[in-house]
Design a protein around this motif. Sequence first.
Motif: not given
Length: 87
Positions: A5-6, A13-15, A82-87
């Motif tokens: 949500e953020l 977002l920094l990957d 993990g980035w995929e949790s933000l999809l």
Amino acid sequence: MNYRELVNNGTPLLDVRSEAEFNEGHIEGAVNIPVNDVQRRMDEVKNLGSPLIVCCLSGGRAGVAKALIEAAGVKEVYNAGGWESLL
């Protein structure tokens, strides 16, 4: 805390995965600075603002980056795992 949500509401977002990993897939709008480059590129990281959400593949590298960023004085840094949790 709901990191997805953020991010959807504009929180930077920094990957911190490698460039090759990032190019294989990432969240739209994410900034890629590999964890090994975070200290050297700290001015860029700080310019992203605060709060700042950090992600990688599973959360390990994001945790390292979070500690480095906090040590540099950024107060609100979150490890989203993990980035995929933000999809």
